[in-house]
Design an enzyme around this catalytic site. Sequence first.
Site, PDB file in Angstrom:
ATOM      1  N   LYS A 235     -12.501 -41.205  94.532  1.00  0.00           N
ATOM      2  CA  LYS A 235     -11.746 -39.987  94.828  1.00  0.00           C
ATOM      3  C   LYS A 235     -10.602 -39.734  93.853  1.00  0.00           C
ATOM      4  CE  LYS A 235     -13.939 -38.564  98.578  1.00  0.00           C
ATOM      5  NZ  LYS A 235     -14.733 -37.309  98.510  1.00  0.00           N
TER       6      LYS A 235
ATOM      7  N   GLU B 293      -7.513 -32.075 102.490  1.00  0.00           N
ATOM      8  CA  GLU B 293      -8.183 -32.472 103.726  1.00  0.00           C
ATOM      9  C   GLU B 293      -8.757 -33.847 103.492  1.00  0.00           C
ATOM     10  OE1 GLU B 293      -9.771 -30.870 101.372  1.00  0.00           O
ATOM     11  OE2 GLU B 293     -11.483 -32.220 101.199  1.00  0.00           O
TER      12      GLU B 293
ATOM     13  N   SER C 297     -19.175 -46.436  95.604  1.00  0.00           N
ATOM     14  CA  SER C 297     -18.131 -45.411  95.487  1.00  0.00           C
ATOM     15  C   SER C 297     -16.772 -45.830  96.020  1.00  0.00           C
ATOM     16  CB  SER C 297     -18.596 -44.135  96.186  1.00  0.00           C
ATOM     17  OG  SER C 297     -18.946 -44.419  97.527  1.00  0.00           O
TER      18      SER C 297
END
Lengths: 277, 414
Positions: free
Chosen positions: B107, B129, B396
């Site tokens: 991210k 969010e 990830s």
Amino acid sequence: MSRLAARFAELKAQNTGSGSKAALIPYVMTADPVPEITLPLMHAMVAAGADIIELGAPFSDPMADGPVIQAASERSLAHDTSLHDVFSLVSEFRKTDDSTPIVMMGYLNPIEVMGYDSFAQQASASGIDGVITVDMPPVEAEKYVPALKSQGLDPVFLLAPTSTEERVKKLAGLASGFVYYVSLKGVTGAATLDVGAVEEKVAQIRKFIDLPIGVGFGISDAESAAKVSRCSDAVVVGSAIVKKMTLNSGKTEQERSIIIKEISDILSAMRAAMDAA
Amino acid sequence: MTQLIDNSVKEKPQSVDYASMPDEHGHFGIYGGVFASETLMQALDELRDAYEKIKTDDDFQKQFDADLAQYVGRPSPLYLAERLSQQVGGAQIYLKREDLNHTGAHKINNTIGQGLLAKMMGKNRIIAETGAGQHGVASATVAARFGMECIVYMGAEDIERQAPNVYRMKLLGAKVVAVESGSKTLKDALNEAMRDWVTNVDDTFYIIGTVAGPHPYPAMVRDFQAIIGREAKVQMQEQCGCLPDALVACVGGGSNAIGLFHPFLEDESVAMYGVEGGGLGIETGKHAAPLCAGSSGVLHGNRTYMMEDENGQIIETHSVSAGLDYPGVGPEHSWLKDIGRVNYVAATDDEALEAFHTLTQVEGIIPALESSHAIAYGMKLAASMKPDQRIIINLSGRGDKDINTIANIEGIKL
């Protein structure tokens, strides 16, 4: 002539001296808080001075709405309200009122799933006159607008304080019925509005669009309705009315009549203030 | 059992120019676009123009690369998981170690990019969010580093299941707002962040964490995440002198998957598998797999596959992993599904949990529950392949944030 065009022409003819008489447009969500209330409520609102009714179709993810309308959407969906229910409701309403225009307001996905053409045919057949789809901007409306217009439905679009001249011009060729100016940055039911700023923007929009201009968002009482009516062709009242749906559960006839009475009182007061403005 | 879903090809174009997508209005075929209210259009136009500018701005790209190297710690390793490969007994399994990035997931690649863009645009207030909390943490991290105010919207239910990340965001100086509407998960957090943006559009930059939302978000987030695939391609070349035979990544909104896939799209020999949250099983209806079992619709500003009922209302999803618990998916994935370039499959909660333990015990790597879905399917895929073949699984994120969830499920009190 469409019901919307006819209604605005009628109001224009009732010139009050300071210009056209402004339309009062209350917004209610279908089946909020219960399905039984909406039909008698619509008739009562007309009796209290509403010129056009904006009828909400619920959506599970109403991104452009504040907490009041969001909650209304959730209450409506608790009864599994669908577009078919909205159509049935309007058909019923048309049995005794063939002149008050009804504009359906909702989000795109239920229409997308039904198919634009099928939606337009059924909406038009039920007696709906215009459609506001919050998340359908002109740039994506290539198939949507012709689908509505081919069935005689008016595609009503929104404009905002942030709308550029270019965007306003783009709307001129697409919109019909009226244009809805969202008078605040924010979601429905947000803070108070700056009437001066609204007046300025409405004048700017009029330079490019030859349609009636309705103003909504932030109109909460008779005073603000009167002020806005002086610089616009229509005043849209949403959250202030929808808030009354939580007065009670609406399950009994008596409870529903309390809600209807409260909303009628708000509208009568707004109507009186607007006419005196 | 991992569910292998039939991905029937709807339109197979002769030759596809992947690099030219999306078109100027953000369309990937019939998907994507800008389905937003007029109140947001000016902000989206402004963002699109700013993004177009930085795409070819050397100074910006240099700063982005420098931040990824010195702050994030890139390149992330491409690691051959020998013991796992041996245990599976098929293709060689390589892990792209996004879990080793600063803040523990992919991210941060995107929030560094959007944070720099916010700075360039002079916006001092960041909103975001978050589902699992990884994007919230990555946004709060960037906001702290740039001295910006940060508000993170998070579903009330997610706040409960991702408590460590909530605390991390608070430590980083962010305000975490619990979203109580709808299903109280990621989609509702996104709705609430949009509402904030509409209201505070002048000074606020909305950092969307995945390749969804209205244009330019799906393209912009993809471009910031494509560093994953670009690195993997070079690393595979260095280590084996070849391309991988297959790529596997989990898909919630789909940002880590598109980041890995995109630089390989034109390499026809590379098969690709996006793994959705299969929840309790596709057949139960309790899942988060719109590409496997959903239909096309419009949500959160774009047209894409989603979980919806016959009336067009969005259905609540289920996945053990908060990061996959989203009813929509990035529009580029919908397009890649329809043209048959990527296979979309699902792994159930149980399969993901099993893979979580396997990787932890065999390789000493604790994966995020999201990534565990990719591990689960990747192991199955590798088993069906030959030992001279190679697959890359995108790891990830790391699983530290999930240990409470895992312990709860297994009835262990920490």
